[in-house]
Design an enzyme around this catalytic site. Structure first.
Site, PDB file in Angstrom:
ATOM      1  N   SER A 105      -2.145  -3.478   2.275  1.00 41.74           N
ATOM      2  CA  SER A 105      -3.418  -4.180   2.138  1.00 41.74           C
ATOM      3  C   SER A 105      -4.121  -4.304   3.485  1.00 41.74           C
ATOM      4  O   SER A 105      -5.333  -4.063   3.591  1.00 41.74           O
ATOM      5  CB  SER A 105      -3.183  -5.577   1.551  1.00 41.74           C
ATOM      6  OG  SER A 105      -2.675  -5.510   0.244  1.00 41.74           O
ATOM      7  N   ARG A 114      -6.809 -11.945   6.572  1.00 45.09           N
ATOM      8  CA  ARG A 114      -6.237 -12.803   5.530  1.00 45.09           C
ATOM      9  C   ARG A 114      -7.318 -13.367   4.610  1.00 45.09           C
ATOM     10  O   ARG A 114      -7.094 -13.528   3.415  1.00 45.09           O
ATOM     11  CB  ARG A 114      -5.406 -13.927   6.145  1.00 45.09           C
ATOM     12  CG  ARG A 114      -4.089 -13.417   6.705  1.00 45.09           C
ATOM     13  CD  ARG A 114      -2.984 -14.451   6.671  1.00 45.09           C
ATOM     14  NE  ARG A 114      -1.720 -13.811   7.003  1.00 45.09           N
ATOM     15  CZ  ARG A 114      -0.876 -13.310   6.127  1.00 45.09           C
ATOM     16  NH1 ARG A 114      -1.161 -13.391   4.831  1.00 45.09           N
ATOM     17  NH2 ARG A 114       0.249 -12.747   6.507  1.00 45.09           N
ATOM     18  N   HIS A 155      -8.244 -10.441   2.394  1.00 42.30           N
ATOM     19  CA  HIS A 155      -7.138 -10.202   1.480  1.00 42.30           C
ATOM     20  C   HIS A 155      -7.134 -11.230   0.355  1.00 42.30           C
ATOM     21  O   HIS A 155      -6.945 -10.882  -0.821  1.00 42.30           O
ATOM     22  CB  HIS A 155      -5.820 -10.268   2.260  1.00 42.30           C
ATOM     23  CG  HIS A 155      -4.617  -9.910   1.459  1.00 42.30           C
ATOM     24  ND1 HIS A 155      -3.592 -10.792   1.244  1.00 42.30           N
ATOM     25  CD2 HIS A 155      -4.265  -8.765   0.819  1.00 42.30           C
ATOM     26  CE1 HIS A 155      -2.656 -10.218   0.504  1.00 42.30           C
ATOM     27  NE2 HIS A 155      -3.039  -8.987   0.227  1.00 42.30           N
TER      28      HIS A 155
END
Length: 208
Positions: free
Chosen positions: A14, A37, A40
């Site tokens: 990812s 993050r 994501h």
């Protein structure tokens, strides 16, 4: 159909997919971790265009964690998404009072949201802490008011309320006027997963 099953491999892949979307932003290594993050958690690379990180935000967050700071959340979903086991290793806890009966009564009596009343209830405890707001613009407005009028001083504000009524405005005010380091995303986007992801991104940098 073949697909990746290992959790760490999924996360690694990812981040590899996200990386090209950040290349044009001239981010340092720590900023890349926060951006990655958030993206994501959202599943949306467009977040890279709306994330705003105060120049002192990451350092302030790292120092707060090292000091064993607590985290005060506007809704339970934010608290749930924070890695509380890791937080406890530093001596901190995550709190949310939105479901507290006293807070509910005080909110009703004052004609305000529960999240707003919860921030008032936290009061001086916010000083030196991390405030993580992912849902309620009113909570962010209230914290900014408390900073200005009551001299409350959190170590870091993660202010990413989502929605169409007050969300963009509260984040614009944070971005334009906050004397406290912050992380935010401009516009209507945001939410509890984004707030929790921002907290965890900084906490994981300490690598315990």
């Amino acid at each position: 159909m073949e697909y990746i099953k290992d959790p760490m491999a999924i996360e690694t892949r990812s981040m590899e997919i996200i990386a090209p979307h950040l290349a044009k932003f001239n981010l340092d290594e720590q900023e890349v971790k926060v951006y990655s993050r958030i993206i994501h958690a959202a599943g949306d690379p467009d977040y890279a265009n709306i994330i705003k990180i105060h120049p002192e935000a990451i350092a302030a967050g790292l120092n707060a964690f090292k000091q064993g700071c607590n985290i005060f959340c506007d809704v339970e979903m934010v608290r749930t998404g924070i890695n509380k086991r890791r937080l406890a290793e530093f001596g901190g806890q995550a709190y949310c009072l939105v479901a507290d009966e006293t807070v509910a009564q005080e909110a009703k009596a004052a004609g305000i949201t529960r999240s707003m009343a919860a921030m008032r209830k936290f009061g001086e405890q916010l000083t030196g802490a991390i405030v993580a707001i992912g849902n309620a613009p009113t909570a962010l407005f209230e914290v900014l008011h408390m900073i200005k009028e009551e001299r409350i001083k959190p170590a870091l504000i993660i202010g990413v309320p989502v929605g169409f009524v007050g969300a963009a405005e509260s984040k614009d005010l944070l971005h334009a006027t906050s004397p406290v380091p912050y992380i935010t995303v401009l516009g209507n986007k945001g939410g509890s997963p984004i707030a929790a992801a921002s907290v965890n991104a900084i906490m994981y940098m300490l690598g315990r």
